[in-house]
Design a protein around this motif. Structure first.
Motif, PDB file in Angstrom:
ATOM      1  N   GLU A  63      -2.345   6.043  -2.671  1.00 15.08           N
ATOM      2  CA  GLU A  63      -3.242   7.081  -2.149  1.00 15.08           C
ATOM      3  C   GLU A  63      -2.464   8.290  -1.647  1.00 15.08           C
ATOM      4  O   GLU A  63      -1.608   8.181  -0.761  1.00 15.08           O
ATOM      5  N   SER A 109      -2.984  -0.353  -4.007  1.00  8.05           N
ATOM      6  CA  SER A 109      -3.485   0.985  -3.674  1.00  8.05           C
ATOM      7  C   SER A 109      -2.378   2.027  -3.616  1.00  8.05           C
ATOM      8  O   SER A 109      -1.344   1.816  -2.970  1.00  8.05           O
ATOM      9  N   TYR A 138       0.876  -1.168   0.000  1.00  6.53           N
ATOM     10  CA  TYR A 138       0.000   0.000   0.000  1.00  6.53           C
ATOM     11  C   TYR A 138       0.914   1.219   0.000  1.00  6.53           C
ATOM     12  O   TYR A 138       1.814   1.326   0.838  1.00  6.53           O
ATOM     13  N   ASP A 158      -8.028  -3.148   2.592  1.00  8.74           N
ATOM     14  CA  ASP A 158      -7.092  -3.606   1.555  1.00  8.74           C
ATOM     15  C   ASP A 158      -6.238  -4.773   2.041  1.00  8.74           C
ATOM     16  O   ASP A 158      -5.795  -5.611   1.266  1.00  8.74           O
TER      17      ASP A 158
END
Length: 251
Positions: free
Chosen positions: A127, A125, A98, A149
């Protein structure tokens, strides 16, 4: 063992063992890369010192710091540079990751480049976070997204000391996963932005700090100057502790 008042692990194998066993056991924690800036802050701010010393493990992200400590303690101490560790764990192609922080432009370039190494990263992901003070983030909401996630690794790019404090505050809300606060490493591996890693010949000569100083002078030169001013005191303190340990071992 603490060096310059901060717990740092120089054994690469132990670093990797702790990270991988934590992931395997569905544990959680955060890893900090200790360099001149957060060393300076940690020796001036007790709360930030506690943040670093509460990490799962800390690596030495400065070749000159490792050199000084090696001379003081008469050991062969080598850094484990965060940029190198990042690529090692991406290249393993076995962890769900992530990517949190930095700008949308940098994240787009990062995703594009890392997907060439591990195609599975394309579905992971990436972000960005709004620009705000570290105490103003909604940690519970951020953790809720991450928990859904269910990543093994969470890379955090907010810059030091913000990212270290961020990880410390986010940790209680996470179900699992190892966070890494590695600052400019997103930029190093993205086509976007102007921040680049120093060429290999400069890294080999322990001059990466000089490259970074010229690359972002307003940001990095004051940081390096603050560390240089503090360094004599840190060295004197470390020598004193080293001699105490030698005498203790003789008893």
């Amino acid at each position: 063992m603490k060096y310059f008042n901060v717990a740092i692990e120089f054994d690469r194998q132990r670093v990797d063992n702790i990270i991988e066993s934590t992931i395997k056991q569905n544990g959680k924690g955060y890893v900090c890369s200790v360099e001149s800036n957060n060393l300076t802050i940690a020796n001036r701010d007790k709360l930030f010192n506690e943040v670093l010393n509460s990490a799962l493990i800390n690596i030495c992200d400065g070749s000159n710091i490792a050199w000084f400590l090696g001379r003081i303690h008469k050991k062969c101490l080598k850094p484990y540079i965060g940029a190198d560790l990042f690529r090692i764990y991406v290249d393993k192609c076995k962890y769900r990751q992530y990517f949190l922080g930095n700008t949308p432009e940098v994240l787009d370039g990062l995703k594009r480049n890392l997907s060439k190494i591990d195609p599975k990263i394309q579905s992971m992901s990436f972000e960005s976070l709004p620009f705000r003070k570290v105490e103003e983030f909604d940690y519970e909401a951020i953790a809720e997204k991450i928990n859904k996630d269910n990543p093994d690794i969470i890379w955090v790019s907010l810059g030091a000391p913000k990212q270290e404090i961020f990880m410390n505050r986010l940790l209680p809300y996470l179900n699992r996963g190892v966070m890494f606060g590695f600052g400019a490493i997103f930029n190093f591996n993205s086509d976007a932005g102007h921040v680049r890693r120093a060429p290999k010949w400069m890294r080999n000569l322990r001059l990466e700090w000089l490259y970074r100083a010229f690359e972002e002078p307003k940001k990095n030169i004051p940081r390096y100057w603050n560390f240089i001013k503090l360094l004599p005191k840190l060295i004197a303190m470390e020598y004193k502790l080293s001699h105490k340990n030698i005498e203790r071992n003789k008893i």
